[in-house]
Design a protein around this motif. Structure first.
Motif, short mmCIF file in Angstrom:
data_model
loop_
_atom_site.label_atom_id
_atom_site.label_comp_id
_atom_site.label_asym_id
_atom_site.label_seq_id
_atom_site.Cartn_x
_atom_site.Cartn_y
_atom_site.Cartn_z
N GLN A 1 0.83 -1.19 0.00
CA GLN A 1 0.00 0.00 0.00
C GLN A 1 0.87 1.24 0.00
OE1 GLN A 1 -3.25 -0.24 -0.23
NE2 GLN A 1 -3.82 1.92 -0.06
N VAL A 2 0.59 2.16 -0.92
CA VAL A 2 1.32 3.41 -1.05
C VAL A 2 0.32 4.56 -0.98
CG1 VAL A 2 2.78 4.84 -2.51
CG2 VAL A 2 3.15 2.37 -2.41
N GLN A 3 0.65 5.56 -0.19
CA GLN A 3 -0.17 6.76 -0.09
C GLN A 3 0.57 7.92 -0.76
OE1 GLN A 3 0.45 4.99 3.07
NE2 GLN A 3 -1.22 3.72 2.26
N LEU A 4 -0.14 8.71 -1.54
CA LEU A 4 0.44 9.83 -2.27
C LEU A 4 -0.35 11.09 -1.93
CD1 LEU A 4 0.76 8.09 -5.76
CD2 LEU A 4 2.54 8.32 -4.02
N VAL A 5 0.36 12.15 -1.56
CA VAL A 5 -0.27 13.40 -1.19
C VAL A 5 0.36 14.53 -1.99
CG1 VAL A 5 -0.82 15.01 0.65
CG2 VAL A 5 -0.78 12.56 1.12
N GLU A 6 -0.44 15.20 -2.82
CA GLU A 6 0.04 16.31 -3.62
C GLU A 6 -0.13 17.63 -2.87
OE1 GLU A 6 -2.29 13.58 -6.55
OE2 GLU A 6 -2.53 14.35 -4.52
N GLY A 26 4.31 4.70 2.98
CA GLY A 26 3.88 3.32 2.93
C GLY A 26 4.92 2.45 2.26
N ARG A 27 4.47 1.46 1.52
CA ARG A 27 5.36 0.50 0.87
C ARG A 27 5.84 1.04 -0.47
NH1 ARG A 27 2.33 -5.19 1.10
NH2 ARG A 27 4.38 -5.86 0.33
N THR A 28 6.67 2.07 -0.40
CA THR A 28 7.12 2.74 -1.62
C THR A 28 8.03 1.87 -2.48
OG1 THR A 28 8.93 3.77 -0.37
CG2 THR A 28 6.90 5.03 -0.61
N PHE A 29 8.60 0.82 -1.89
CA PHE A 29 9.46 -0.07 -2.65
C PHE A 29 8.70 -0.82 -3.73
CE2 PHE A 29 7.91 -4.00 -0.88
CZ PHE A 29 7.47 -3.66 0.39
N SER A 30 7.39 -0.89 -3.61
CA SER A 30 6.58 -1.61 -4.58
C SER A 30 6.37 -0.84 -5.88
CB SER A 30 5.21 -1.95 -3.98
OG SER A 30 4.46 -0.79 -3.70
N SER A 31 6.71 0.44 -5.89
CA SER A 31 6.54 1.29 -7.07
C SER A 31 7.87 1.92 -7.44
CB SER A 31 5.49 2.37 -6.81
OG SER A 31 4.23 1.79 -6.51
N ALA A 32 8.40 1.56 -8.58
CA ALA A 32 9.71 2.04 -9.01
C ALA A 32 9.64 3.34 -9.81
CB ALA A 32 10.42 0.98 -9.85
N ARG A 52 11.77 7.61 -12.69
CA ARG A 52 12.11 6.49 -11.84
C ARG A 52 12.69 6.97 -10.52
NH1 ARG A 52 15.43 2.82 -16.26
NH2 ARG A 52 13.62 1.79 -17.24
N TRP A 53 12.59 6.14 -9.47
CA TRP A 53 13.24 6.47 -8.21
C TRP A 53 14.75 6.39 -8.33
CZ3 TRP A 53 10.96 9.11 -4.71
CH2 TRP A 53 9.59 8.95 -4.44
N SER A 54 15.25 5.60 -9.25
CA SER A 54 16.67 5.50 -9.51
C SER A 54 16.95 5.66 -11.00
CB SER A 54 17.22 4.15 -9.03
OG SER A 54 16.61 3.07 -9.72
N GLY A 55 18.19 6.01 -11.34
CA GLY A 55 18.54 6.22 -12.73
C GLY A 55 18.18 7.61 -13.20
N SER A 56 18.30 7.84 -14.50
CA SER A 56 18.11 9.16 -15.07
C SER A 56 16.95 9.24 -16.04
CB SER A 56 19.39 9.60 -15.79
OG SER A 56 19.75 8.70 -16.82
N TYR A 95 -2.61 15.25 -10.69
CA TYR A 95 -2.58 14.05 -9.86
C TYR A 95 -1.20 13.40 -9.89
CZ TYR A 95 -7.68 14.30 -10.10
OH TYR A 95 -8.99 14.71 -10.01
N CYS A 96 -0.74 13.00 -8.74
CA CYS A 96 0.46 12.20 -8.62
C CYS A 96 0.09 10.73 -8.71
CB CYS A 96 1.14 12.50 -7.27
SG CYS A 96 2.68 11.61 -6.98
N ALA A 97 0.95 9.93 -9.33
CA ALA A 97 0.68 8.51 -9.51
C ALA A 97 1.95 7.69 -9.35
CB ALA A 97 0.06 8.25 -10.88
N ALA A 98 1.78 6.42 -8.99
CA ALA A 98 2.92 5.51 -8.81
C ALA A 98 2.63 4.19 -9.50
CB ALA A 98 3.21 5.29 -7.33
N ASP A 99 3.66 3.61 -10.10
CA ASP A 99 3.54 2.31 -10.75
C ASP A 99 4.91 1.65 -10.77
OD1 ASP A 99 1.19 0.96 -12.53
OD2 ASP A 99 3.16 0.39 -13.32
N GLN A 100 4.94 0.39 -11.18
CA GLN A 100 6.19 -0.35 -11.23
C GLN A 100 7.08 0.10 -12.38
OE1 GLN A 100 5.75 -4.62 -10.94
NE2 GLN A 100 3.94 -4.41 -9.64
N THR A 101 6.49 0.64 -13.44
CA THR A 101 7.26 1.07 -14.61
C THR A 101 6.79 2.44 -15.09
OG1 THR A 101 5.80 0.02 -16.22
CG2 THR A 101 7.60 -1.31 -15.32
N TYR A 102 7.73 3.21 -15.64
CA TYR A 102 7.37 4.52 -16.15
C TYR A 102 6.57 4.42 -17.43
CZ TYR A 102 11.13 4.16 -19.64
OH TYR A 102 11.93 3.78 -20.69
#
Length: 123
Positions: A1-6, A26-32, A52-56, A95-102
């Motif tokens: 579970q990930v919570q996002l607040v804009e 929350g479990r931010t590791f689940s969304s890259a 992405r959380w990592s890389g460029s 809106y802010c959003a999170a997913d496993q891939t960009y």
């Protein structure tokens, strides 16, 4: 579970700038990957940018390239959207959003969504 607040939305004159923030918890590791979408009154939701959380790797919609910049602060679990040279056409709920891939974000898919923040650009 990930919570996002804009946060950071508001009223700005055309040509001005705003910086939006998205705090993830929350479990931010689940969304890259993180991204921004927007929806104007009477319009469908559209993709704006992703990172992405990592890389460029970053990706932008053609309508905002050269004006908007997406960035991140991993230590704060926060993603930003710097918006410059704003136009009335940029008026929307962002809106802010999170997913496993960009690339999922780029095609409109997201595992988690924030509640949105209003951006209004006056002419």
């Amino acid at each position: 579970q990930v919570q996002l607040v804009e946060s950071g939305g508001g009223l700005v004159q055309a040509g001005g700038s705003l910086r939006l923030s998205c705090a993830a918890s929350g479990r931010t590791f689940s969304s890259a990957a993180m991204g921004w979408f927007r929806q104007a009154p009477g319009k469908e939701r559209e993709f704006v940018a992703a990172i992405r959380w990592s890389g460029s790797t970053t990706y932008y919609a053609d309508s905002v390239k050269g004006r908007f910049t997406i960035s991140r602060d991993n230590a704060k679990n926060t993603v930003y959207l710097q918006m410059n040279s704003l136009k009335p056409e940029d008026t929307a709920v962002y809106y802010c959003a999170a997913d496993q891939t960009y690339y999922n974000l780029a095609r409109g898919q997201a595992d988690y969504w924030g509640q949105g923040t209003q951006v209004t650009v006056s002419s």
